[in-house]
Design a protein around this motif. Sequence first.
Motif, PDB file in Angstrom:
ATOM      1  N   ASP A  99      -1.636  11.670  -6.768  1.00 52.27           N
ATOM      2  CA  ASP A  99      -2.969  11.823  -6.196  1.00 52.27           C
ATOM      3  C   ASP A  99      -3.404  10.596  -5.394  1.00 52.27           C
ATOM      4  O   ASP A  99      -4.519  10.563  -4.868  1.00 52.27           O
ATOM      5  CB  ASP A  99      -4.003  12.121  -7.284  1.00 52.27           C
ATOM      6  N   HIS A 100      -2.536   9.575  -5.310  1.00 52.61           N
ATOM      7  CA  HIS A 100      -2.806   8.358  -4.537  1.00 52.61           C
ATOM      8  C   HIS A 100      -4.091   7.653  -4.982  1.00 52.61           C
ATOM      9  O   HIS A 100      -4.722   6.955  -4.182  1.00 52.61           O
ATOM     10  CB  HIS A 100      -2.893   8.668  -3.036  1.00 52.61           C
ATOM     11  N   ASP A 101      -4.470   7.809  -6.236  1.00 53.13           N
ATOM     12  CA  ASP A 101      -5.758   7.287  -6.706  1.00 53.13           C
ATOM     13  C   ASP A 101      -5.627   5.821  -7.121  1.00 53.13           C
ATOM     14  O   ASP A 101      -5.179   5.505  -8.225  1.00 53.13           O
ATOM     15  CB  ASP A 101      -6.274   8.120  -7.872  1.00 53.13           C
ATOM     16  N   ALA A 102      -6.034   4.920  -6.235  1.00 53.90           N
ATOM     17  CA  ALA A 102      -5.919   3.480  -6.496  1.00 53.90           C
ATOM     18  C   ALA A 102      -6.873   3.014  -7.581  1.00 53.90           C
ATOM     19  O   ALA A 102      -6.695   1.923  -8.137  1.00 53.90           O
ATOM     20  CB  ALA A 102      -6.183   2.703  -5.204  1.00 53.90           C
ATOM     21  N   THR A 103      -7.886   3.832  -7.923  1.00 55.18           N
ATOM     22  CA  THR A 103      -8.833   3.433  -8.968  1.00 55.18           C
ATOM     23  C   THR A 103      -8.244   3.586 -10.364  1.00 55.18           C
ATOM     24  O   THR A 103      -8.844   3.130 -11.341  1.00 55.18           O
ATOM     25  CB  THR A 103     -10.133   4.256  -8.877  1.00 55.18           C
TER      26      THR A 103
ATOM     27  N   TRP B 281       0.825  -1.212   0.000  1.00 55.89           N
ATOM     28  CA  TRP B 281       0.000   0.000   0.000  1.00 55.89           C
ATOM     29  C   TRP B 281       0.857   1.258   0.000  1.00 55.89           C
ATOM     30  O   TRP B 281       0.440   2.300  -0.537  1.00 55.89           O
ATOM     31  CB  TRP B 281      -0.963  -0.039   1.178  1.00 55.89           C
TER      32      TRP B 281
ATOM     33  N   ALA C 112     -10.522   3.626  -0.524  1.00 57.14           N
ATOM     34  CA  ALA C 112     -10.774   3.160  -1.888  1.00 57.14           C
ATOM     35  C   ALA C 112     -10.440   1.680  -2.054  1.00 57.14           C
ATOM     36  O   ALA C 112     -11.106   0.975  -2.827  1.00 57.14           O
ATOM     37  CB  ALA C 112      -9.965   3.997  -2.888  1.00 57.14           C
TER      38      ALA C 112
ATOM     39  N   ALA D 283      -7.689  -0.608  -6.464  1.00 57.38           N
ATOM     40  CA  ALA D 283      -8.791  -0.476  -5.502  1.00 57.38           C
ATOM     41  C   ALA D 283      -9.582  -1.777  -5.430  1.00 57.38           C
ATOM     42  O   ALA D 283      -9.910  -2.269  -4.344  1.00 57.38           O
ATOM     43  CB  ALA D 283      -9.693   0.690  -5.890  1.00 57.38           C
TER      44      ALA D 283
ATOM     45  N   ALA E  43       0.711   4.023  -2.921  1.00 57.17           N
ATOM     46  CA  ALA E  43       0.555   5.460  -2.661  1.00 57.17           C
ATOM     47  C   ALA E  43       1.588   6.275  -3.418  1.00 57.17           C
ATOM     48  O   ALA E  43       1.307   7.389  -3.877  1.00 57.17           O
ATOM     49  CB  ALA E  43       0.659   5.735  -1.168  1.00 57.17           C
TER      50      ALA E  43
ATOM     51  N   GLN F  48      -6.980   7.008   0.283  1.00 53.63           N
ATOM     52  CA  GLN F  48      -6.533   5.902  -0.566  1.00 53.63           C
ATOM     53  C   GLN F  48      -6.992   4.566  -0.014  1.00 53.63           C
ATOM     54  O   GLN F  48      -7.504   3.703  -0.743  1.00 53.63           O
ATOM     55  CB  GLN F  48      -5.010   5.883  -0.672  1.00 53.63           C
TER      56      GLN F  48
ATOM     57  N   GLU G 291      -4.622  11.891   3.452  1.00 54.33           N
ATOM     58  CA  GLU G 291      -4.479  11.419   2.071  1.00 54.33           C
ATOM     59  C   GLU G 291      -4.423   9.901   2.008  1.00 54.33           C
ATOM     60  O   GLU G 291      -5.066   9.275   1.152  1.00 54.33           O
ATOM     61  CB  GLU G 291      -3.220  12.025   1.449  1.00 54.33           C
ATOM     62  N   ILE G 292      -3.654   9.305   2.902  1.00 57.51           N
ATOM     63  CA  ILE G 292      -3.547   7.845   2.899  1.00 57.51           C
ATOM     64  C   ILE G 292      -4.866   7.219   3.353  1.00 57.51           C
ATOM     65  O   ILE G 292      -5.267   6.153   2.866  1.00 57.51           O
ATOM     66  CB  ILE G 292      -2.373   7.393   3.786  1.00 57.51           C
TER      67      ILE G 292
END
Length: 403
Positions: free
Chosen positions: A192-196, A183, A255, A216, A187, A252, A248-249
């Motif tokens: 933007d840490h966007d896992a999607t 994880w 998600a 995600a 990150a 993430q 922020e985390i």
Amino acid sequence: MLSVLLSGCGGGGGGNQGSGLAGLFGLGNGSQGSNGTGQGGGGTGGTSGGTDGGTSPAAATIALVTKLGKPARVLFGLGLGEMDQMKSQNIHPDIIDTYLVGTGENTWPSWNSPDGAFITYTAQTNQAYGAISMFTLYQMQGDLSRINDAAFMSKYWGQTRLMYQLIAELRGPVLINLEPDFWGFLAAKRSDHDATQVPARVNNQPECAGLPDTAAGFGQCLVQMGRQIAPKALVGFPPSFWSGTAAEIGAQMRAVGADKADFIVAQTSDRDAGCWEVTPRPEECKDRTGTFYWDASNKTSPNFHDSQKQISDYRAALGNGLPILWWQTPMGVPSDTPGGTDLHYRDNHVDYMLRNAQEYGDIHTFAIVFSRGGSLQTSLATDGGQFARLSGQYLARGGAALK
């Protein structure tokens, strides 16, 4: 086998980024300047691990310990590699943690015969000793490069399913720590840490049909597969704060489904602080900068209140009021002299956390698991009886109340 079990993970919060098997689970400075423990926000929700429609965070923490069949106090645990010393020093931990390492050939399913029997044998041994089993699933080993590789992920999901199937056959509950390091590297993948937005192979698994083929969805599948196959398994995610704030985390990790887990894994530290202080450093303590010996007076950073606040802030951002388990806490002995020698590097986590366990109970901790993070770190065999003495005193005081 011991060397395999100690191969560990990288990561943790802050500081330099972890480095997989060579780096293990660090913690950096966290939130700076805090003089209080902080109180995480407890959300509401309907997940199996969080607070259910008005249930208080304290009730959720007590309910989890009740599921484990343990006393209503902050529990303590040790790593499997210390079993001989546990017996010789008459230490009876509530939890015993064990790694399940690697995907493919010569990885954890092959450690005993038939495939995966290591889980069964380990759990039976732990149960006979009165301990709950905790398995740390470390199949990714922090490697993002293969999450969208069809052949690798087929093996990955097959082994994960096998883990859950074997755990389902066990008597009583089991704790599972899901993919440390991974994880943190996720990150760091995107600013933007966007896992999607990170592709992964997920929805070809029958338990996870309908989930997105993204990182995600990967995290969500780990939870969903466990719920379907091993409903008594209690799962937790270990966030890493290498490249983002707690808020922020937290976003993430929501998600990836961490808010639907049963608990939060707080990665306490890395190796003994003294291992990072010596010159030259041993190979297992390379590539970190900073101050490693925490201020037990909590006046200068890094300190214990810093780390408590960091995980409380994360818990608030994650929402759902999940209980906390502190994991891979180093076992060194306090000293005013920096450094130390192999097997005798200084550290003060055991001393502080067992003497001040109520601070951890006050922020909804249900357990603290102690274990060495490398072959040269302090262990039960080399700590001069520190852990036996302090854990005995902790129990004699009746333990720390759950809140």
